[in-house]
Design an enzyme around this catalytic site. Structure first.
Site, PDB file in Angstrom:
ATOM      1  N   LYS A  15      55.122  53.878  -9.343  1.00 51.16           N
ATOM      2  CA  LYS A  15      54.178  53.730  -8.222  1.00 51.16           C
ATOM      3  C   LYS A  15      52.969  52.913  -8.689  1.00 51.16           C
ATOM      4  CE  LYS A  15      56.114  57.900  -6.341  1.00 51.16           C
ATOM      5  NZ  LYS A  15      56.022  59.002  -5.396  1.00 51.16           N
ATOM      6  N   HIS A  98      60.796  52.537   0.037  1.00 51.79           N
ATOM      7  CA  HIS A  98      60.272  53.845  -0.366  1.00 51.79           C
ATOM      8  C   HIS A  98      59.452  54.432   0.783  1.00 51.79           C
ATOM      9  CE1 HIS A  98      57.938  56.897  -2.420  1.00 51.79           C
ATOM     10  NE2 HIS A  98      58.893  56.883  -3.330  1.00 51.79           N
ATOM     11  N   GLU A 100      56.714  55.821   0.889  1.00 49.24           N
ATOM     12  CA  GLU A 100      55.283  55.450   0.887  1.00 49.24           C
ATOM     13  C   GLU A 100      55.092  54.072   1.503  1.00 49.24           C
ATOM     14  OE1 GLU A 100      54.746  56.180  -3.280  1.00 49.24           O
ATOM     15  OE2 GLU A 100      55.026  58.316  -2.908  1.00 49.24           O
ATOM     16  N   GLU A 170      65.698  60.552  -0.587  1.00 49.66           N
ATOM     17  CA  GLU A 170      64.410  61.153  -0.938  1.00 49.66           C
ATOM     18  C   GLU A 170      63.802  61.832   0.281  1.00 49.66           C
ATOM     19  OE1 GLU A 170      62.684  59.228  -4.709  1.00 49.66           O
ATOM     20  OE2 GLU A 170      61.814  58.244  -2.977  1.00 49.66           O
ATOM     21  N   GLY A 176      56.378  63.971  -4.418  1.00 51.45           N
ATOM     22  CA  GLY A 176      55.031  64.178  -4.949  1.00 51.45           C
ATOM     23  C   GLY A 176      54.406  65.500  -4.535  1.00 51.45           C
ATOM     24  N   SER A 216      60.302  65.147  -6.461  1.00 55.05           N
ATOM     25  CA  SER A 216      59.918  66.220  -7.381  1.00 55.05           C
ATOM     26  C   SER A 216      61.047  66.616  -8.340  1.00 55.05           C
ATOM     27  CB  SER A 216      59.396  67.442  -6.618  1.00 55.05           C
ATOM     28  OG  SER A 216      58.232  67.102  -5.875  1.00 55.05           O
TER      29      SER A 216
HETATM   30  P1  PGA Z   1      58.124  62.364  -7.269  1.00 52.34           P
HETATM   31  O1  PGA Z   1      58.386  60.930  -6.580  1.00 52.34           O
HETATM   32  O2  PGA Z   1      59.194  62.519  -8.311  1.00 52.34           O
HETATM   33  O3  PGA Z   1      56.746  62.259  -7.841  1.00 52.34           O
HETATM   34  O4  PGA Z   1      58.244  63.381  -6.181  1.00 52.34           O
HETATM   35  C1  PGA Z   1      59.679  60.493  -6.316  1.00 52.34           C
HETATM   36  C2  PGA Z   1      59.622  59.159  -5.644  1.00 52.34           C
HETATM   37  O5  PGA Z   1      58.696  58.942  -4.851  1.00 52.34           O
HETATM   38  O6  PGA Z   1      60.451  58.266  -5.894  1.00 52.34           O
END
Ligand code: PGA
Length: 256
Positions: A15, A98, A100, A170, A176, A216
């Site tokens: 990220k 992703h 995000e 995901e 996160g 996570s």
């Molecule tokens: P995370 O992120 O392992 O911190 O939950 C996974 C991702 O966003 O690819």
């Protein structure tokens, strides 16, 4: 074809973390820890870290990826990065769509598809992210949504190109947050993704495609997650910023 013959891919997604100097230091720390891996090991890093990361990973089994790519080969797209620019640096993988990017930067299923096509055209291996929000899950739309996102992302991708495509399931509510999907939820979500690929390309092709779980995933839960029949590795955020934790996840995927 079955899980044992599919390629497991453990990919870190850094990220917006680490400067080039920090990237170099972290990769130097990781290299000996993942050297014996029996899975593909990838680190997807911020654009400006890429040259330092490629240099640091040289001669090791760590492949370097980017976190996004533009869907045109060149042109008036201020601030964007094209596939051939990444390829020339030695980048092999790229994260696309992703959650995000979907949430904060207006990424849509259509732009995810265009970026996927551009990545393949430019010789990069896309790691395409799909996943439902908590609200969508609670409304019972998980299967419908995952199948739709998967098929949209792969529109006009040829069956012969799927060997270079990774899909990452995901769940948005697990990213996160420290809330991991249970191993059964991960397996089910990955199964929906695989079923969508089967509907579009046939079951035989679907069995060959690497489908990761992400959200996570960490040193404690990786083993149980990657043991599931539909989980071919993981896309790792937070835990990929710690060499020791990332190495444990890589070794869990190697033992599967
Ligand atoms: P995370 O992120 O392992 O911190 O939950 C996974 C991702 O966003 O690819």
């Amino acid at each position: 074809m079955n899980k044992a013959t599919r390629k497991a891919v453990i990919a870190g997604n850094w990220k917006m973390n680490k400067t080039p100097a920090e990237a170099k230091a972290l990769i130097e720390e990781m290299k000996p820890l993942v050297a014996g891996a029996d899975c593909e090991v990838v680190l997807c890093v911020p654009f400006v870290d890429i040259p330092a990361a490629i240099e640091a990973a040289k001669g090791s089994n760590i492949k370097i990826g980017a976190e996004n790519v533009h869907f045109k080969a060149s042109g008036a797209y201020t601030g964007e990065i094209a596939a051939n620019m990444l390829k020339e640096l030695g980048v092999e993988y790229v994260v696309i769509g992703h959650s995000e990017r979907r949430q904060y930067f207006g990424e849509t299923d259509q732009t995810v598809n265009l970026r996927t096509l551009a990545a393949l055209e430019g010789g990069l291996k896309p790691i395409v992210c799909v996943g439902e929000t908590l609200e969508q899950r609670e409304l019972g739309y998980t299967e419908t949504l995952l199948k739709f996102q998967t098929k949209m992302a792969l529109t006009n991708v040829k069956a012969s190109e799927l060997k270079d495509v990774v899909i990452a399931y995901e769940p948005v509510w697990a990213i996160g947050t420290g809330v991991t999907a249970t191993a059964d939820q991960a397996d089910e979500g990955n199964g929906f993704v695989r079923a969508a690929i089967a509907e579009a390309y046939g079951a035989e092709v679907a069995e060959t495609v690497t489908v990761q779980y992400g959200g996570s995933m960490n040193a404690k839960n990786a083993e149980e997650l990657v043991a599931k029949v539909n989980v071919d590795g993981g896309l790792i955020g937070g835990a990929s910023l710690k060499a020791a934790d990332f190495a444990v996840i890589v070794s869990a995927a190697s033992d599967k």
